[in-house]
Design an enzyme around this catalytic site. Structure first.
Site, PDB file in Angstrom:
ATOM      1  N   ARG A 102       0.875  -1.180   0.000  1.00 35.93           N
ATOM      2  CA  ARG A 102       0.000   0.000   0.000  1.00 35.93           C
ATOM      3  C   ARG A 102       0.902   1.216   0.000  1.00 35.93           C
ATOM      4  O   ARG A 102       1.680   1.424   0.939  1.00 35.93           O
ATOM      5  CB  ARG A 102      -0.914  -0.012   1.225  1.00 35.93           C
ATOM      6  CG  ARG A 102      -1.606   1.324   1.448  1.00 35.93           C
ATOM      7  CD  ARG A 102      -2.701   1.277   2.478  1.00 35.93           C
ATOM      8  NE  ARG A 102      -3.861   0.576   1.957  1.00 35.93           N
ATOM      9  CZ  ARG A 102      -5.063   0.581   2.531  1.00 35.93           C
ATOM     10  NH1 ARG A 102      -5.251   1.261   3.647  1.00 35.93           N
ATOM     11  NH2 ARG A 102      -6.062  -0.077   1.996  1.00 35.93           N
ATOM     12  N   HIS A 129      -7.464   0.944  -6.319  1.00 30.72           N
ATOM     13  CA  HIS A 129      -7.602   0.012  -5.185  1.00 30.72           C
ATOM     14  C   HIS A 129      -8.192  -1.291  -5.738  1.00 30.72           C
ATOM     15  O   HIS A 129      -9.332  -1.664  -5.431  1.00 30.72           O
ATOM     16  CB  HIS A 129      -8.505   0.638  -4.119  1.00 30.72           C
ATOM     17  CG  HIS A 129      -8.407  -0.003  -2.774  1.00 30.72           C
ATOM     18  ND1 HIS A 129      -7.565  -1.070  -2.490  1.00 30.72           N
ATOM     19  CD2 HIS A 129      -9.066   0.263  -1.603  1.00 30.72           C
ATOM     20  CE1 HIS A 129      -7.695  -1.406  -1.238  1.00 30.72           C
ATOM     21  NE2 HIS A 129      -8.598  -0.624  -0.671  1.00 30.72           N
ATOM     22  N   GLN A 132      -9.841  -4.109  -3.525  1.00 36.87           N
ATOM     23  CA  GLN A 132     -11.159  -3.737  -3.025  1.00 36.87           C
ATOM     24  C   GLN A 132     -12.240  -4.075  -4.055  1.00 36.87           C
ATOM     25  O   GLN A 132     -13.320  -4.561  -3.716  1.00 36.87           O
ATOM     26  CB  GLN A 132     -11.189  -2.241  -2.704  1.00 36.87           C
ATOM     27  CG  GLN A 132     -12.513  -1.758  -2.169  1.00 36.87           C
ATOM     28  CD  GLN A 132     -12.801  -2.289  -0.774  1.00 36.87           C
ATOM     29  OE1 GLN A 132     -11.990  -2.138   0.120  1.00 36.87           O
ATOM     30  NE2 GLN A 132     -13.956  -2.897  -0.591  1.00 36.87           N
ATOM     31  N   ASP A 225     -17.445   6.570  -1.628  1.00 36.74           N
ATOM     32  CA  ASP A 225     -16.193   6.431  -0.883  1.00 36.74           C
ATOM     33  C   ASP A 225     -16.010   7.723  -0.092  1.00 36.74           C
ATOM     34  O   ASP A 225     -16.694   8.730  -0.346  1.00 36.74           O
ATOM     35  CB  ASP A 225     -15.022   6.222  -1.868  1.00 36.74           C
ATOM     36  CG  ASP A 225     -13.675   6.041  -1.161  1.00 36.74           C
ATOM     37  OD1 ASP A 225     -13.649   5.607   0.011  1.00 36.74           O
ATOM     38  OD2 ASP A 225     -12.637   6.351  -1.788  1.00 36.74           O
ATOM     39  N   CYS A 265     -16.328   1.101   0.514  1.00 32.43           N
ATOM     40  CA  CYS A 265     -15.153   0.287   0.857  1.00 32.43           C
ATOM     41  C   CYS A 265     -14.766   0.420   2.318  1.00 32.43           C
ATOM     42  O   CYS A 265     -14.057  -0.436   2.839  1.00 32.43           O
ATOM     43  CB  CYS A 265     -13.990   0.648  -0.051  1.00 32.43           C
ATOM     44  SG  CYS A 265     -13.307   2.297   0.234  1.00 32.43           S
ATOM     45  N   ARG A 293     -13.016  -9.049   1.260  1.00 31.51           N
ATOM     46  CA  ARG A 293     -11.592  -8.724   1.064  1.00 31.51           C
ATOM     47  C   ARG A 293     -10.745  -9.974   1.317  1.00 31.51           C
ATOM     48  O   ARG A 293      -9.782 -10.243   0.594  1.00 31.51           O
ATOM     49  CB  ARG A 293     -11.159  -7.596   2.024  1.00 31.51           C
ATOM     50  CG  ARG A 293     -11.813  -6.248   1.762  1.00 31.51           C
ATOM     51  CD  ARG A 293     -11.377  -5.638   0.444  1.00 31.51           C
ATOM     52  NE  ARG A 293      -9.942  -5.444   0.368  1.00 31.51           N
ATOM     53  CZ  ARG A 293      -9.253  -4.433   0.907  1.00 31.51           C
ATOM     54  NH1 ARG A 293      -9.897  -3.475   1.547  1.00 31.51           N
ATOM     55  NH2 ARG A 293      -7.936  -4.336   0.755  1.00 31.51           N
TER      56      ARG A 293
END
Ligand code: CP
Ligand code: NVA
Length: 317
Positions: A102, A129, A132, A225, A265, A293
């Site tokens: 990340r 991402h 996700q 988001d 998310c 996930r």
């Protein structure tokens, strides 16, 4: 054999995306059957930004696959301070079976992959991402039974990593994707062009709009988001004002299709991009999305290891 990496949503071909989602469903039903990291082999899980879901799902998933995670918190490694990304890759590929990272710049992930013979996985960058989105698509497919031809609307900060990934992964899955945000916070021309090229192959339609109602009208999936992504904390007040018209609330959901599902998310700023009424309401599949996930990332790890010649088909099917 060429090493396969997962740096953006388009690193999986449309048929490969289906393979990974099918594997994720299988792993959800049989959590400990597939042992692609048996040994135990190790996997590096490196964080330049904070995390809850990504950290726990990768650590748990690596353990489920028979492996051992090595978690590196922000600032703990030489990477980014004393050592180049290329040299880090050259060292890690001799120690671990996977590099999960990340970070901020997508270019860093590309450089890591260039110098690594083990698969590199994007665990969130400023631009994408993709892990996700595997979890999100799995959750949508569980609820609606199919992805192709369904309509997904994403609202809010439409220039961030989640917006880009919804656009790319959505069209890759054959979904019609509508992205809504204020002028200046819409996907870049480069992202839209990449999405259009993939959409031509999958038959998906793309709509980019400033109108939340236009995006949500008849949509099967409504996603949002945070309006304040990691690294944007100083712009918080300005961003809360800027995106105010794009809140996912009960009134907006009236425009969506009957039976539409809601995605986020997480982490969420309740009362900003989404109301608690919707987040905790019957249309929300947000907790399944968070659970997935684990399953989806196990699937992509096993799939990449097999495709890269680093695990047997037998351990990953
Ligand atoms: N959705 C997500 O990636 O959550 P974390 O930032 O907690 O990992
Ligand atoms: N756009 C958010 C996603 C968090 C999972 C961020 O980058 O902070």
């Amino acid at each position: 054999m060429t090493t396969r990496h997962f740096l953006t949503d388009l690193d999986l071909e449309p048929d490969e995306l289906v393979q990974v989602l099918n594997l994720a469903d299988y792993m959800k039903a049989s959590p400990y059957e597939i042992t692609a990291l048996a040994g135990p082999q190790t996997a590096a899980v490196i964080f330049d930004k904070t995390s809850t879901r990504t950290r726990f799902s990768f650590a748990s998933g690596i353990a489920h696959l028979g492996g051992q995670p090595i978690i590196v918190n922000p600032g703990e490694a030489q990477l980014g301070h004393k050592e180049s990304i290329a040299d880090t890759a050259r060292v890690l590929e001799r120690q671990v079976a996977l590099i999960i990272w990340r970070t901020y710049a997508q270019a860093g992930l590309e450089e890591m992959a260039e110098y690594s013979r083990v698969p590199v996985i994007n665990a969130l960058s400023d631009d994408y991402h993709p892990c996700q989105l595997l979890a999100d698509l799995q959750a949508v497919r569980e609820q609606l039974g199919s992805l192709e031809g369904r309509t997904l609307a994403y609202l809010g900060d439409a220039a961030n990593n989640m917006a880009n990934s919804y656009l790319l992964a959505g069209v890759n899955a054959g979904m019609n994707v509508r992205i809504a945000g204020p002028e200046g916070y819409l996907p870049s021309e480069r992202i839209v062009a990449a999405a259009q090229a993939r959409a031509q192959r999958t038959g998906a339609q793309i709509t980019i709009t400033t109108s939340p109602e236009e995006a949500v009208a008849g949509a099967d999936v409504v996603a949002t988001d945070t309006w304040v992504s990691m690294g944007q904390e100083e712009e918080k007040e300005q961003r809360l004002r800027l995106f105010g018209d794009y809140q996912v609330n009960a009134g907006l959901m009236e425009h969506a299709a009957e039976g539409a599902v809601v995605l986020h998310c997480l982490p969420a700023y309740r009362g900003a991009e989404i109301t608690s009424e919707v987040l905790d309401g019957p249309q929300s599949v947000i907790w399944d999305e968070a659970e997935n996930r684990l399953h989806a990332q196990k699937a992509v790890m096993a799939w990449l290891l097999v495709q890269s010649g680093r695990a047997d088909e037998a351990t990953a099917e």
